[in-house]
Design a protein around this motif. Structure first.
Motif, mmCIF file in Angstrom:
data_model
loop_
_atom_site.group_PDB
_atom_site.id
_atom_site.type_symbol
_atom_site.label_atom_id
_atom_site.label_comp_id
_atom_site.label_asym_id
_atom_site.label_seq_id
_atom_site.Cartn_x
_atom_site.Cartn_y
_atom_site.Cartn_z
ATOM 1 N N PHE A 77 1.247 -0.700 0.077
ATOM 2 C CA PHE A 77 -0.480 0.276 -0.422
ATOM 3 C C PHE A 77 0.837 1.119 -0.004
ATOM 4 O O PHE A 77 2.045 0.984 0.671
ATOM 5 C CB PHE A 77 -0.909 -0.088 1.304
ATOM 6 N N ASP A 78 0.785 2.037 -0.891
ATOM 7 C CA ASP A 78 1.304 3.293 -1.089
ATOM 8 C C ASP A 78 0.459 4.359 -0.764
ATOM 9 O O ASP A 78 -0.489 4.492 -1.842
ATOM 10 C CB ASP A 78 2.539 3.369 -2.464
ATOM 11 N N GLN A 79 0.286 4.952 0.315
ATOM 12 C CA GLN A 79 -0.663 6.059 0.472
ATOM 13 C C GLN A 79 -2.006 5.855 -0.004
ATOM 14 O O GLN A 79 -2.770 6.461 -0.199
ATOM 15 C CB GLN A 79 -0.127 7.487 -0.159
ATOM 16 N N GLY A 80 -2.550 5.148 1.047
ATOM 17 C CA GLY A 80 -3.648 4.465 1.059
ATOM 18 C C GLY A 80 -3.930 3.249 -0.727
ATOM 19 O O GLY A 80 -5.021 3.050 -0.574
ATOM 20 N N ALA A 81 -3.290 4.035 -1.621
ATOM 21 C CA ALA A 81 -3.801 2.605 -3.199
ATOM 22 C C ALA A 81 -2.723 1.286 -2.615
ATOM 23 O O ALA A 81 -1.268 1.936 -2.947
ATOM 24 C CB ALA A 81 -3.067 3.935 -4.090
ATOM 25 N N PRO A 82 -3.134 0.311 -3.232
ATOM 26 C CA PRO A 82 -2.703 -0.824 -2.899
ATOM 27 C C PRO A 82 -2.166 -0.769 -4.221
ATOM 28 O O PRO A 82 -2.035 -0.074 -5.403
ATOM 29 C CB PRO A 82 -4.168 -1.603 -3.444
ATOM 30 N N GLY A 83 -0.699 -1.873 -4.474
ATOM 31 C CA GLY A 83 -0.050 -2.060 -5.654
ATOM 32 C C GLY A 83 0.644 -3.495 -5.840
ATOM 33 O O GLY A 83 0.686 -3.906 -4.473
#
Length: 735
Positions: A77-83
């Motif tokens: 998770f990067d700043q609430g966004a999954p990757g």
């Protein structure tokens, strides 16, 4: 029974099994492709080092997974966004998208459920079950046909379609059994029909409450190589009570995120290891090469489906439809048929009809289905047996003698054996004689002594029918009308004449190929496929009995060619020799798989005299691969009957013929082919010792002389024609 179990699942589940196999074959490519494309971890790389590299690039990493192919995927998770990305373990950086392959997903859904959910899964499970039944029964039929495991890959005979079907089956059957069995296991697991068998370790009651320990200080991660990793899940950010979850190919454990200590561990159970092995064997995940091999074997399914349907259709056409055929368990009379080309079935149909008219309940079946325990109401068994080749069992009688020999006691109903053959051949009714001798050895009571039918004679059959009727106390009249294969009209396009000067008129007749339909091309029916040495049956005008001639050409040659010598008083030979270009004859094709040169580059020794040169010339003409071929040819005089005298030197120049030896029987010093063999004894013996195959074609007296000559030539080496015949290296086509 085995044949029926093999036939009906194949016919009923044909489309389902084909879809299952083709989609499985396509899916088998993906594990190998993934293995090739995915960056692999270097030897000795630990999970601790890998996790450290990935976290340095993706600080919000939550999970690291390693697939059986070695592909490593990280999720974060990067700043609430999954990757997510496929990771290069050498750097910890993403190198490819982690999104699933859409083609693979589509094929997987098709393979597992036909896009129909649970109903589709059940249907595909039924397809897997059908494939398993087909594989097991197919293996049993191959064993019956070849004569046991030791002869699993023995040379096959029969039609091209039949041989292709068995050839694919015996190479693919192990893979198909493995694939279908594992498919059924996985389906049962999907529907929770199998015990789970897995145990997770109990979540630790106490943890240190600390966070932030470096991966290199976690002993368990340092000691675990990446090659054993399956999954590493990170603690929830900010939760000091959470732990690392480590899954490897050995088991599952929890690690304290503050101290790195191993808090709990559970090894994989035996059941889990079995389930994972089944998954690997079925999908190829973790065994890409095996997956490709199984996928290649699966490709044989559509080919076997097509050839199986063609065999079934050919069988329906080849056997007469017997009305009122009683089940074996209710019949009073059991008729067992041993046939190669199908003509003996016609006689069985005539006998069945005649017995049925007298009020008898009659069952007709192949000798290969012999099972006395099934004949609960039987009062007698009648065997109608043709002979294949040099005394072998015909196609529908495979395994009969083995089954008879395995009986603890002879059946309690009497037996009659009727043989079918041609008295001009040395092995006249040899298989029927073998059956009678074997039955006598078991103490089987005779209903009638062994009798024989010469050249499918309706008169002989009627005579035997009278004897059978007397034995049964029935008024039995057998009026048999021989059924002939479907014929075609052949048009003569050229002829070459020989032998007039030596009072033996002979002609090489060349006919145009008749038109064949697409269906005939696919099935190889009629003249759509033939080889030199096969037989052409010609119906002479004024007779219903065909005469057989050996073919001197193959389909690839683009014509049909035979060599015909006019015999005194010969109805068919006289009509053929009188043909002129443009004239026609009515004919049919009959396979002769016993007279084949075999595969490979093993040298051939061809021996023939007179018109017997025909099929041998066809073999030489078709020798495009320049196999060593040595021809011994006997003639009366080179000026009158040197058949193929123009072509043979040209074939030598082209390398199709290695060595030509001729023998002239009319002249100052009569010389026959057996004399020519003696003259070249040392070279002939050396060729045979080194594996050469001998093929003899011509009259019976010539063939007998050749056999005697070779027996003398080979005596010092301990070989005999009989030994060579047993090895399949000495074959004859004599008349």
């Amino acid at each position: 029974m085995v044949r029926a179990l093999h036939r009906w699942p194949g016919l009923l589940a044909l489309a389902l099994v084909t879809v299952l196999a083709l989609s499985g074959a396509a899916l088998s490519v993906f594990p190998a492709a993934e293995r090739i494309a995915a960056p692999q971890a270097e030897a000795g790389l630990s999970v601790a080092t890998l996790a450290d590299r990935i976290q340095a690039v993706y600080p919000g990493v939550e999970q690291i997974r390693r697939s059986p192919s070695g592909r490593i995927t990280a999720y974060w998770f990067d700043q609430g966004a999954p990757g997510a990305a496929v990771i290069d373990p050498a750097t910890g950086e993403g190198v490819a998208s982690a999104d699933p392959n859409q083609a693979e997903r589509w094929l997987t859904n098709l393979h597992r459920s036909l896009f129909l959910g649970d109903g589709g899964r059940i249907a595909m499970a039924a397809g897997a079950a059908a494939m398993l039944v087909l594989s097991l029964t197919g293996a049993a039929l191959v064993l019956r046909r070849t004569g046991g495991w030791r002869r699993w890959f023995a040379p096959l005979r029969g039609s091209f379609v039949g041989r292709l079907h068995v050839e694919i089956a015996r190479n693919a059957v192990i893979g198909l059994i493995l694939s279908s069995t594992t498919a059924l296991w996985m389906t049962a697991s999907t529907f929770d029909l199998l015990p789970d068998g897995g145990t997770m370790p109990a979540f630790p009651a106490e943890v240190s409450g600390e966070t932030g320990t470096a991966f290199k200080q976690m002993r368990t991660l340092q000691q675990t190589p990446v090659t054993e990793l399956r999954e590493l899940s990170f603690p929830y950010p900010g939760d000091s009570t959470d732990v690392f979850t480590l899954k490897t190919e050995r088991g599952t454990g929890y690690l304290d995120q503050g101290t790195g200590a191993l808090l709990a561990w559970s090894d994989l159970t035996g059941w889990e290891r079995v389930s994972e092995t089944v998954y690997m064997l079925h999908t190829g995940q973790g065994a890409a090469t095996l997956g490709l091999i199984l996928g290649l074997m699966a490709l044989g399914v559509p080919a076997m489906s097509a050839t199986g349907v063609l065999i079934w259709l050919a069988g329906r056409r080849g056997r007469p439809r017997i009305r009122g055929n009683q089940p074996a368990g209710r019949a009073e009379t059991i008729l067992l048929v041993g046939s190669e080309g199908g003509s003996t079935w016609d006689f069985a149909a005539t006998l069945h009809a005649a017995l049925t008219e007298t009020g008898q309940k009659v069952h007709v079946g192949p000798m290969s289905a012999f099972a006395p325990h099934r004949y609960a109401a039987a009062q007698r068994i009648i065997v109608l047996a043709a002979t294949y080749g040099n005394g072998a069992a015909p196609a529908s009688a495979q395994g009969f003698l083995d089954r008879l020999g395995a009986l603890d006691a002879a059946p309690d109903m009497p037996l009659a054996v009727l043989g079918f053959g041609d008295r001009s051949f040395p092995a006249y009714c040899a298989f029927a004689k073998a059956v009678a001798i074997a039955a006598q050895a078991t103490g089987w009571q005779e209903l009638l002594p062994l009798d024989m039918i010469d050249r499918q004679s309706p008169q002989d059959f009627a005579r035997w029918g009278n004897l059978l009727g007397e034995a049964l106390g029935l008024d039995l009249a057998l009026s048999h009308q021989p059924g002939l294969p479907k014929t075609q009209t052949l048009t003569l396009i050229s002829r070459r004449d020989y032998g007039a000067a030596v009072q033996a008129p002979t002609a090489i007749l060349r006919f145009a190929l008749p038109r064949v339909s697409l269906w005939q091309r696919l099935t190889g029916a009629r003249f759509a496929r033939f080889q030199a040495g096969d037989l052409i049956g010609v119906l002479p005008k004024g007779s219903a009995v065909p005469r057989l001639y050996s073919l001197a050409s193959t389909r690839r040659d683009g014509f049909i060619e035979i060599v015909v010598r006019k015999h005194p008083g010969g109805l068919c030979s006289g009509q053929l020799v009188a043909l002129q270009p443009g004239d026609t004859v009515t004919a049919f094709l009959r396979r002769n798989p016993a007279f084949r040169p075999g595969r490979g580059r093993t040298p051939l020794i061809l021996i023939g005299a007179g018109a017997g040169i025909g099929p041998l010339a066809g073999l030489i003409r078709g020798n495009a691969r320049r196999r060593p071929v040595h021809l011994f040819f006997g003639m009366r005089h080179p000026d009158s009957d040197f058949f193929y005298g123009e072509e043979l030197p040209a074939w030598q120049e082209e390398g199709r013929l290695t060595w030509l030896v001729t023998a002239v029987s009319r002249g100052m010093r009569p010389h026959y082919v057996q004399d020519a063999l003696h003259a070249e004894a040392s070279q002939v013996a050396e060729l045979i010792r080194n594996g050469a195959r001998v093929m003899v074609c011509g009259g019976r007296e010539m063939a007998a002389g050749v056999a005697d000559a070779l027996a003398e030539i080979l005596a010092p080496s301990g070989l005999t024609p009989a030994v060579l015949k047993a090895e399949g290296r000495y074959i004859e086509d004599v008349y």
